[in-house]
Motif scaffolding. Sequence first.
Motif, PDB file in Angstrom:
ATOM      1  N   GLY A 258     -11.167  45.754  74.052  1.00  0.00           N
ATOM      2  CA  GLY A 258     -11.081  47.198  74.212  1.00  0.00           C
ATOM      3  C   GLY A 258     -11.954  47.749  75.320  1.00  0.00           C
ATOM      4  O   GLY A 258     -12.112  48.964  75.434  1.00  0.00           O
ATOM      5  N   ILE A 259     -12.526  46.881  76.133  1.00  0.00           N
ATOM      6  CA  ILE A 259     -13.422  47.288  77.227  1.00  0.00           C
ATOM      7  C   ILE A 259     -12.725  47.034  78.552  1.00  0.00           C
ATOM      8  O   ILE A 259     -12.241  45.932  78.804  1.00  0.00           O
ATOM      9  N   GLN A 260     -12.680  48.071  79.385  1.00  0.00           N
ATOM     10  CA  GLN A 260     -12.132  47.912  80.726  1.00  0.00           C
ATOM     11  C   GLN A 260     -13.186  47.254  81.615  1.00  0.00           C
ATOM     12  O   GLN A 260     -14.314  47.740  81.711  1.00  0.00           O
ATOM     13  N   GLN A 272     -15.139  52.186  78.552  1.00  0.00           N
ATOM     14  CA  GLN A 272     -14.256  52.341  77.400  1.00  0.00           C
ATOM     15  C   GLN A 272     -13.584  53.714  77.445  1.00  0.00           C
ATOM     16  O   GLN A 272     -13.530  54.422  76.445  1.00  0.00           O
ATOM     17  N   GLN A 273     -13.080  54.083  78.592  1.00  0.00           N
ATOM     18  CA  GLN A 273     -12.528  55.420  78.788  1.00  0.00           C
ATOM     19  C   GLN A 273     -11.384  55.721  77.825  1.00  0.00           C
ATOM     20  O   GLN A 273     -11.328  56.809  77.236  1.00  0.00           O
ATOM     21  N   LEU A 369     -18.718  57.609  82.294  1.00  0.00           N
ATOM     22  CA  LEU A 369     -19.868  56.709  82.310  1.00  0.00           C
ATOM     23  C   LEU A 369     -19.473  55.295  81.907  1.00  0.00           C
ATOM     24  O   LEU A 369     -18.526  55.086  81.154  1.00  0.00           O
ATOM     25  N   GLY A 370     -20.210  54.333  82.410  1.00  0.00           N
ATOM     26  CA  GLY A 370     -19.989  52.945  82.055  1.00  0.00           C
ATOM     27  C   GLY A 370     -21.238  52.129  82.311  1.00  0.00           C
ATOM     28  O   GLY A 370     -22.241  52.631  82.833  1.00  0.00           O
ATOM     29  N   LEU A 371     -21.197  50.870  81.959  1.00  0.00           N
ATOM     30  CA  LEU A 371     -22.328  49.969  82.135  1.00  0.00           C
ATOM     31  C   LEU A 371     -22.088  49.115  83.371  1.00  0.00           C
ATOM     32  O   LEU A 371     -21.068  48.427  83.468  1.00  0.00           O
TER      33      LEU A 371
END
Length: 441
Positions: A258-260, A272-273, A369-371
């Motif tokens: 589930g993570i882009q 994870q938009q 936001l993302g990592l």
Amino acid sequence: MVTRARVGTFKPNPRYAATATTTTISPIPRTVHQALKDPNWTKAMQSEFDALNANNTWELIPRPPGAHVVSGKWIFHHKFKEDGSFDRYKARWVVRGFTQRAGVDYGETYCHVVKPATVRTVLHLAAQRDWSVHQLDVNNAFLHGVLDEEVFARQPVGFTTNPDLVYRLSKSLYGLKQASRAWYMRLATFLGSMGFKPTCSDSSLFVLHQGNESIYLLLYVDDIVLMGSSTDILRRVIRTINAEFKLKDMGPVHFFLGIQVQRRPDGFLLQQQQYYIDLLDRAGMADCRPSDTPVDTSGKLSTTTGTPLSTADASDYWSLVGALQYLTMTRPDLQYAVQQACLHMHAPTTAHQGLVKRILRYIRGTTELGLHLRRSSQSDLVAYSDADWAGCPDTRRSTSGYCVFMGDSLISWSSKRQTTVSRSSAEAKYRGVANAVVECT
């Protein structure tokens, strides 16, 4: 560290793609009898049944006297592509594992899954070494697991030859309590025969060294991420695994758990938009007013603050907090706020509900936001820890937190209430340091 990404066009939600195309595809049947009247679903059921037979999943035998027989049901759903367009009809025969009896037709059920920190660590190493990273999917993964117990199951509805006969399972089916464990043991044994070894820190991370070449394999049930020092060794390993289990090579990693995952010249960006959008829509807050911070810093909420929620509202609270926990895989800025919401799962009140709504309002304004796992020349572990003292208004226990960097990449973090009461701020901070040391080790 949390970084802003370019805001692009969101992909359509696959859950609602069927709504827009119901004029061209058959709707999901409510009963198996409806499915048997539709040629599209009948074909999907036949395909599933043929796959089970081809896999030597079972043996049709007379029902043994006194045998416990597990029933099952057909599950139907539409499969969609990543862009939301319709892919195919999927029918799956699932047994009712909740009717199994411990010690009779199942024993151990525990199954290893890869830790989020392990995924981030290995991706950082792949970025640092400029390794190729591929994503694989095992078709009907659970059906490959070999059963050690004697399990009997009824024949699938619509494919019954003789009602007096039952299937004795030699391989696992979806729904069995031991299905995930049987699949893990089957794959781990095969990987061991190839020369892979599980790491001591995470049993779902397998490593293979051949001369100067190395390859890492991350396993999360039937999802596999494979990365290696050369494309040649990747191809060889994929061919070997595919000869034993039918694989779908999905190319460079782009969507995992589930993570882009976006690969960039300077590393990887994890987001994870789509999950944000689904969660806000589910909570009815897709158009809410954004908040600048995820939590009020004026003070912590007590267990007795506010009015107890009704059963329906409490159920929504539990569901939303559980969903928010999954967001902390790529959003360390949410960790503390979500941890505070988790403390009140046993008896949520209106005040705690307000805390969850504030987190959702913060997410509404920070969906981009993302990592960012940055490529760097170093792989040193650097940890930071801190703790408040007697911060919990109910138990006077402290909350400790840490974050661990590998090079320039944030790979692990935590915010957790301590299990005992500390008698000084120094004692609370030392406990926080101990937690950080354990994580680094």
